[in-house]
Design a protein around this motif. Structure first.
Motif, PDB file in Angstrom:
ATOM      1  N   LYS A 126      59.138  55.035  33.524  1.00 60.18           N
ATOM      2  CA  LYS A 126      58.943  54.612  32.139  1.00 60.18           C
ATOM      3  C   LYS A 126      59.314  53.134  31.963  1.00 60.18           C
ATOM      4  N   ARG A 127      60.532  52.794  32.452  1.00 60.39           N
ATOM      5  CA  ARG A 127      60.985  51.412  32.292  1.00 60.39           C
ATOM      6  C   ARG A 127      60.153  50.462  33.175  1.00 60.39           C
ATOM      7  N   PHE A 128      59.738  50.978  34.332  1.00 55.81           N
ATOM      8  CA  PHE A 128      58.936  50.159  35.240  1.00 55.81           C
ATOM      9  C   PHE A 128      57.567  49.840  34.622  1.00 55.81           C
ATOM     10  N   ASP A 129      56.916  50.844  34.028  1.00 58.54           N
ATOM     11  CA  ASP A 129      55.610  50.616  33.400  1.00 58.54           C
ATOM     12  C   ASP A 129      55.733  49.587  32.272  1.00 58.54           C
ATOM     13  N   GLU A 130      56.796  49.710  31.514  1.00 62.97           N
ATOM     14  CA  GLU A 130      57.026  48.771  30.409  1.00 62.97           C
ATOM     15  C   GLU A 130      57.217  47.357  30.951  1.00 62.97           C
ATOM     16  N   LEU A 131      57.983  47.282  32.039  1.00 63.72           N
ATOM     17  CA  LEU A 131      58.238  45.981  32.682  1.00 63.72           C
ATOM     18  C   LEU A 131      56.932  45.345  33.162  1.00 63.72           C
ATOM     19  N   ILE A 132      56.113  46.151  33.837  1.00 57.92           N
ATOM     20  CA  ILE A 132      54.866  45.625  34.402  1.00 57.92           C
ATOM     21  C   ILE A 132      53.918  45.172  33.280  1.00 57.92           C
ATOM     22  N   LEU A 133      53.857  45.965  32.225  1.00 55.18           N
ATOM     23  CA  LEU A 133      52.979  45.605  31.102  1.00 55.18           C
ATOM     24  C   LEU A 133      53.394  44.255  30.507  1.00 55.18           C
ATOM     25  N   ASN A 134      54.697  44.086  30.319  1.00 49.17           N
ATOM     26  CA  ASN A 134      55.193  42.817  29.770  1.00 49.17           C
ATOM     27  C   ASN A 134      54.980  41.665  30.748  1.00 49.17           C
ATOM     28  N   TYR A 135      55.200  41.952  32.028  1.00 46.48           N
ATOM     29  CA  TYR A 135      54.982  40.912  33.057  1.00 46.48           C
ATOM     30  C   TYR A 135      53.525  40.446  33.051  1.00 46.48           C
ATOM     31  N   LEU A 136      52.612  41.417  33.000  1.00 44.99           N
ATOM     32  CA  LEU A 136      51.193  41.058  33.049  1.00 44.99           C
ATOM     33  C   LEU A 136      50.728  40.332  31.790  1.00 44.99           C
ATOM     34  N   GLU A 137      51.367  40.629  30.680  1.00 41.32           N
ATOM     35  CA  GLU A 137      51.009  39.911  29.456  1.00 41.32           C
ATOM     36  C   GLU A 137      51.367  38.430  29.572  1.00 41.32           C
ATOM     37  N   GLU A 138      52.497  38.166  30.241  1.00 41.60           N
ATOM     38  CA  GLU A 138      52.921  36.767  30.397  1.00 41.60           C
ATOM     39  C   GLU A 138      52.317  36.112  31.641  1.00 41.60           C
ATOM     40  N   ASN A 139      51.913  36.944  32.598  1.00 40.89           N
ATOM     41  CA  ASN A 139      51.326  36.417  33.844  1.00 40.89           C
ATOM     42  C   ASN A 139      49.987  37.097  34.101  1.00 40.89           C
ATOM     43  N   PRO A 140      48.996  36.832  33.266  1.00 41.13           N
ATOM     44  CA  PRO A 140      47.711  37.531  33.425  1.00 41.13           C
ATOM     45  C   PRO A 140      47.006  37.153  34.727  1.00 41.13           C
ATOM     46  N   SER A 141      46.080  38.025  35.102  1.00 43.11           N
ATOM     47  CA  SER A 141      45.330  37.785  36.329  1.00 43.11           C
ATOM     48  C   SER A 141      44.511  36.505  36.199  1.00 43.11           C
TER      49      SER A 141
END
Lengths: 97, 292
Positions: free
Chosen positions: B83-98
């Motif tokens: 749960k916390r990992f998915d949240e982390l990844i979502l936030n990371y990708l928002e700030e570091n998009p592909s």
């Protein structure tokens, strides 16, 4: 003067090490197919060439045990075991008929 | 609407970040209703509205990115919980998009980004960052180039002023924890599966792994590729400083001084250690001629 001597000693050690290590690697390549250095490589983090482990299966009445091991030499890996449960690898027994 | 306008519009909507509940946002960046704007170019059908139809693509786009990064950080996933990992990844990708066609690079900034976001790791920030750094080092060690190591001809030309280089796949890490214990524990429990189903099974098993709790202690590691497998090797501080100086492009005469710049070791003991470091590095082919 003293620090120059220390520095030169360290530099000589570096060259000696480079020579020794390179020779060992080249010798290993020509003699034992890289076997000598692999022991020094460290611990494996993730192996890439592992054969995949076969899943455990009961085989009973199923037709998907081809190539998955178990059974005797005659039936192992073949679908001829269908319905017999003879090549189960999950510890289950052959059903009594 | 031209085809180009349509493509740009759809790309913008599909790649817009999801809500915290992993759904399509209902309000656009300008405050307008997404449902209304989507209805202008997506037809509804008997079961789904325009918004719902596009939401499928929007969610799949992000789920694919999340899965791609997750696959590279299974130990971090296991440590934080899904749960916390998915949240982390979502936030990371928002700030570091592909920004690349290559999904391989998507997680490159995660270790440094994580360092600035302790809210996702709680009290275990340093260990989480170390685990992320080690997992990214594995990716680099796995697919970075391997150059021909030093040979007799290179050695014959060496001078104290010569500059050597390290193999591109070799990664040097100075960690605050023995993070390799966590990574190894996760990989040990990871089943061998085909590539298509690995993401799903990885997430299932990550929850089941009983992780070790390493104590805080400075740990120096080399992560490198050898015969198509990735190895890690613990090294001492002297070797770490020496290899770091080589990576920084220092000439040999400087490199040997860097290894023990703050050490009280006797000169003979230093020389012995330096010899060992170079024997080991040369034997494993870590050293290459300076490409410059």
């Amino acid at each position: 003067m003293k620090s120059t001597t220390v520095h030169n000693l360290a530099l000589a050690a570096a060259f000696a090490g480079l020579l020794g290590g390179t020779s060992a690697r080249l010798n290993a390549q020509t003699t034992a197919q890289n076997s000598a250095p692999s022991a020094n490589a460290g611990l494996i983090l993730v192996a890439q060439n592992q054969a995949p482990a076969l899943p455990k299966h009961s085989c009973k009445g199923k037709n998907d045990c081809k190539g998955q091991g178990g059974g005797d030499a005659k039936h192992a890996g073949k679908n001829s075991c269908k319905g017999k449960g003879a090549c189960a690898t999950d510890g289950s027994k052959t059903p009594k008929v | 609407m031209t085809l180009l306008e349509f493509q740009r519009r759809m790309a913008e909507d599909v790649s817009r970040p999801l809500t915290a509940g992993f759904m399509m946002q209902e309000v656009g960046p300008d405050g307008s209703s997404v449902a209304e704007s989507v209805a202008n170019y997506v037809k509804p059908n008997g079961r789904l509205s325009s918004f719902e139809r596009l939401e499928i693509y929007n969610r799949q786009y992000w789920f694919r990115l999340i899965a791609a990064v997750s696959e590279d950080f299974p130990a971090l996933n296991a440590m934080l919980g899904p749960k916390r990992f998915d949240e982390l990844i979502l936030n990371y990708l928002e700030e570091n998009p592909s920004t690349s066609f290559n999904l391989r690079d998507l997680g490159a900034q995660l270790p440094s980004w994580l360092e600035d976001h302790p809210e996702f790791t709680g009290a275990h920030l340093d260990l989480a960052v170390d685990v992320a750094r080690l997992e990214w080092a594995y990716i680099e060690a796995f697919d970075r180039a391997a150059m021909p190591p030093l040979d007799e001809t290179d050695l014959a030309a060496l001078q104290p002023t010569s500059v050597l280089a390290l193999q591109p796949h070799l990664q040097l890490l100075a960690l605050r924890y023995a993070a390799e214990k966590v990574v190894l524990a996760v990989h040990k429990n990871k089943p061998d599966v085909d590539i298509v189903s690995s993401a799903v099974i990885e997430r299932k098993t990550s929850r089941q792994v009983r992780l070790p709790k390493p104590r805080r202690s400075l740990t120096y590691l080399v992560v490198h590729r050898y015969q198509n497998s990735v190895y890690y090797r613990r090294i001492d501080r002297g070797a770490f400083l020496l290899l770091s100086a080589i990576r920084e492009g220092k000439p040999l005469a400087i490199v040997v001084d860097k290894a023990f710049c703050q050490s009280g070791l006797l000169p003979s003991a230093r020389a012995k250690k330096i010899r060992q470091y170079f024997v080991h590095a040369a034997e494993l082919g870590w050293l290459i001629a300076n490409p410059a």
